[in-house]
Design a protein around this motif. Structure first.
Motif, short mmCIF file in Angstrom:
data_model
loop_
_atom_site.label_atom_id
_atom_site.label_comp_id
_atom_site.label_asym_id
_atom_site.label_seq_id
_atom_site.Cartn_x
_atom_site.Cartn_y
_atom_site.Cartn_z
N UNK A 65 0.88 -1.17 0.00
CA UNK A 65 0.00 0.00 0.00
C UNK A 65 0.91 1.21 0.00
N UNK A 66 0.83 2.02 -1.06
CA UNK A 66 1.84 3.06 -1.31
C UNK A 66 1.18 4.43 -1.43
N UNK A 67 1.83 5.41 -0.83
CA UNK A 67 1.47 6.82 -1.03
C UNK A 67 2.56 7.45 -1.89
N UNK A 68 2.17 8.04 -3.01
CA UNK A 68 3.13 8.63 -3.93
C UNK A 68 3.52 10.04 -3.49
N UNK A 69 4.69 10.47 -3.92
CA UNK A 69 5.10 11.84 -3.70
C UNK A 69 4.20 12.79 -4.49
N UNK A 70 4.03 13.99 -4.00
CA UNK A 70 3.23 14.98 -4.69
C UNK A 70 3.82 15.23 -6.08
N UNK A 80 4.19 13.06 -8.44
CA UNK A 80 4.82 11.89 -9.04
C UNK A 80 3.89 11.28 -10.08
N UNK A 81 4.46 10.69 -11.14
CA UNK A 81 3.62 10.04 -12.15
C UNK A 81 2.99 8.77 -11.59
N UNK A 82 2.03 8.24 -12.33
CA UNK A 82 1.40 6.98 -11.91
C UNK A 82 2.45 5.88 -11.82
N UNK A 83 2.28 5.03 -10.81
CA UNK A 83 3.24 3.96 -10.57
C UNK A 83 2.56 2.62 -10.83
N UNK A 84 3.20 1.76 -11.58
CA UNK A 84 2.62 0.45 -11.91
C UNK A 84 3.24 -0.64 -11.05
N UNK A 85 2.53 -1.76 -10.97
CA UNK A 85 3.05 -2.90 -10.24
C UNK A 85 4.34 -3.40 -10.90
N UNK A 86 4.40 -3.40 -12.21
CA UNK A 86 5.61 -3.86 -12.90
C UNK A 86 6.81 -3.00 -12.50
N UNK A 87 6.62 -1.69 -12.42
CA UNK A 87 7.71 -0.79 -12.05
C UNK A 87 8.15 -1.03 -10.61
N UNK A 88 7.19 -1.25 -9.72
CA UNK A 88 7.52 -1.52 -8.32
C UNK A 88 8.29 -2.83 -8.21
N UNK A 89 7.85 -3.85 -8.93
CA UNK A 89 8.52 -5.14 -8.86
C UNK A 89 9.95 -5.06 -9.40
N UNK A 90 10.12 -4.35 -10.50
CA UNK A 90 11.46 -4.20 -11.06
C UNK A 90 12.39 -3.48 -10.08
N UNK A 119 9.05 -9.84 -3.19
CA UNK A 119 8.60 -8.76 -4.08
C UNK A 119 7.07 -8.69 -4.07
N UNK A 120 6.49 -7.50 -3.92
CA UNK A 120 5.02 -7.39 -3.88
C UNK A 120 4.36 -7.94 -5.13
N UNK A 121 3.25 -8.66 -4.93
CA UNK A 121 2.45 -9.19 -6.03
C UNK A 121 1.20 -8.35 -6.23
N UNK A 122 1.00 -7.34 -5.37
CA UNK A 122 -0.16 -6.47 -5.47
C UNK A 122 0.26 -5.06 -5.08
N UNK A 123 -0.27 -4.07 -5.78
CA UNK A 123 0.03 -2.67 -5.48
C UNK A 123 -1.28 -1.91 -5.33
N UNK A 124 -1.40 -1.19 -4.22
CA UNK A 124 -2.55 -0.33 -3.98
C UNK A 124 -2.02 1.09 -3.76
N UNK A 125 -2.50 2.03 -4.54
CA UNK A 125 -2.10 3.43 -4.37
C UNK A 125 -3.13 4.11 -3.47
#
Length: 532
Positions: free
Chosen positions: A471-476, A478-488, A499-505
């Protein structure tokens, strides 16, 4: 004289009566402030102690402190200790049912509360008949106004003991709160500076006053979390025990904190994790750029791990200020400080004190280097949990003639004695038979340049038992963040199963007022998102 907190405080008062003890800055923008010398704080605490005794309170009874930060909190705490009453911290974020549970579990007979909470207190009291006296801070109608509480300003209290009890209620990250019972002597040595992790331990009770009389002054402490959390109250008492000055704000507002650091020439700040340090950094990089922080020689965090990325940003801004990433708990006080090489790659590495080790939770014997066990501490440890003999039996044990406390943190130890803290066992995620500790994944997530804050929880999974959800809070901005980008990003520092298998913004990450993680909330958010 014994190691009793009220006795120790009075001995310091006698050595530093005219020295400034407490500065309360009422923010934002009002300019109102209150300054008390040690003699004035002592007299104010005497009045509260005698007020309670005059109304029939008996030594050993419990008084709740349901308050924002302010002089009244510390006056009430000291007044209770002087009268041999037990001050009990109350989380002001609690709703009605939680308050009923705490008031009842702690067997409160008195309550000091902020007028802002009057409606909540009125709703709770019919279900807690044991509370027989109210002291109200600020506006309202219930109880006796704190400012009008009558009582002698002189001392004249019955003799006290090092065995007098101090209770710290801790909610942890899950479950209902538990009251950690400390003998005052044990708390002094484990959590209030008596063990002096960076100096000489205190060898006799009279030594505090001797140190103060010899000129041990000039440091200003600023506990920025709510006093209702143990780390903040303990910081204030460390300041008092050594005749120093303590600064308080009613609430944590980063810009106001920095203005006070400059105005009051603050030397030492205490806070809790990224959730408090990151906003200070943002203010220093933004609207408070150029604030004079030259007086600040230490910032210490406990109760939540500082991430590597936040520590780097802080050191770039204030390279001459020492940053202490401390490890401890309400059940142990201070255990140690993280090493400089702690981080996503090597983990949260702690140089612990001589009373802390990692043990097998079943046998209570020290584990071999590299094996996983639980952090434990011996010697000056609590008596147990108030009103909970079963939990006490699970957490406290005796070995080799000493009393030990078994903490909830899982860890390993290396050949040099450095402890690598993995995380709370209660939060451990079992995914496909592998164990994942949320704190380790959170460290990796917060190293991403677009991530402002993050919590990690386990979500039921038909294949793996549970999967890791971020469960992630983005910086003010910041562009949209994808699960693929987080996993990489995470694969650079984490094994594949972590490595997270699920991403919640999320718009914001929910934490306690002191910055502690709310894992129940994170799990609920992740489970709900997984259903959609």
């Amino acid at each position: 004289m014994e190691y009793n907190l009220a006795d120790l405080f009075e001995s310091v008062v006698d050595a530093a009566a005219d020295r400034e003890a407490l500065v309360y800055v009422d923010h934002p923008g009002t300019g109102a402030e209150l300054r008390l010398t040690y003699a004035e704080l002592d007299a104010a605490a005497n009045r509260i102690g005698h007020h309670l005794l005059d109304r029939g309170f008996r030594p050993g009874e419990h008084v709740g402190l349901h308050l924002y930060n302010g002089v009244e909190y510390l006056q009430a705490a000291l007044g209770c200790l002087k009268a041999r009453l037990v001050p009990v911290n109350v989380n002001y974020r609690y709703v009605e049912d939680e308050l009923v549970y705490l008031y009842r579990d702690a067997d409160l007979v008195g309550l000091v509360f902020d007028g802002e909470f009057e409606d909540r207190v009125r709703a709770v009291l019919p279900r807690v008949p044991g509370v027989r006296h109210l002291l109200r801070v600020g506006g309202g109608e219930a109880g006796v106004a704190f400012a009008d509480a009558e009582g002698s300003a002189e001392r004249g209290f019955p003799a006290r003991s090092a065995d007098d009890v101090f209770i710290i209620y801790t909610g942890g990250t899950t479950g209902m709160p538990k009251g950690v019972m400390w003998r005052q002597e044990d708390l002094f040595f484990s959590g209030m500076g008596g063990g002096a992790p960076t100096g000489e331990p205190v060898k006799k009770p009279e030594e505090l006053a001797e140190r103060v009389a010899a000129g041990g002054s000039g440091i200003t402490f600023f506990p920025t979390p709510p006093l209702m959390h143990g780390t903040s109250t303990l910081t204030a008492f460390i300041g008092f025990n050594y005749g120093q000055r303590v600064v308080l704000h009613r609430k944590f507002v980063p810009e106001e904190v920095l203005r006070t650091v400059a105005k009051e020439r603050v030397n030492a700040i205490s806070l809790v994790g990224d959730a408090m340090l990151r906003p200070l950094i943002d203010a220093l990089e933004g609207p408070l750029r150029g604030t004079d922080c030259s007086s600040l020689f230490s910032v210490s965090s406990s109760g939540a791990v500082l991430s590597d990325s936040v520590r780097r940003r802080f050191r770039e801004l204030l390279p001459n200020t020492m940053l202490l990433n401390n490890f401890g708990s309400s059940e142990s006080g201070f255990n140690g400080t993280a090493t400089d090489d702690s981080g996503p790659e090597r983990g949260f590495r702690v140089q612990v004190n001589s009373r802390t080790c990692v043990v097998d939770p079943a046998t209570h014997e020290p584990v071999a280097p590299g094996e996983v066990g639980r952090v434990a501490q011996r010697g000056h440890v609590p008596l147990g949990y108030y009103n909970d003999p079963a939990k006490t039996a699970e957490t406290f044990f005796a070995r080799d003639g000493e009393r030990w406390v078994l903490l909830g943190d899982m860890a390993t130890v290396d050949a040099d004695g450095v402890v690598v803290v993995l995380g709370r066992g209660s939060q451990c995620i079992n995914t496909g038979g592998e164990k994942v500790y949320p704190e380790e994944v959170e460290q990796a997530l917060k190293a991403h340049p677009d991530v402002y804050d993050a919590l990690v929880a386990g979500v039921p999974d038909a294949t793996w038992g549970s999967h890791v959800a971020a469960v992630v809070q983005l910086r003010s901005g910041a562009p949209a963040l994808t699960l693929d980008a987080v996993q990489a990003h995470c694969r650079g520092s984490l094994a594949g199963y972590k490595v997270p298998r699920q991403l919640v913004i999320a718009d914001t990450i929910r934490r306690s007022p002191s910055g502690k993680a709310d894992y129940r909330w994170a799990r609920e958010v992740a489970v709900e998102a997984d259903r959609r």
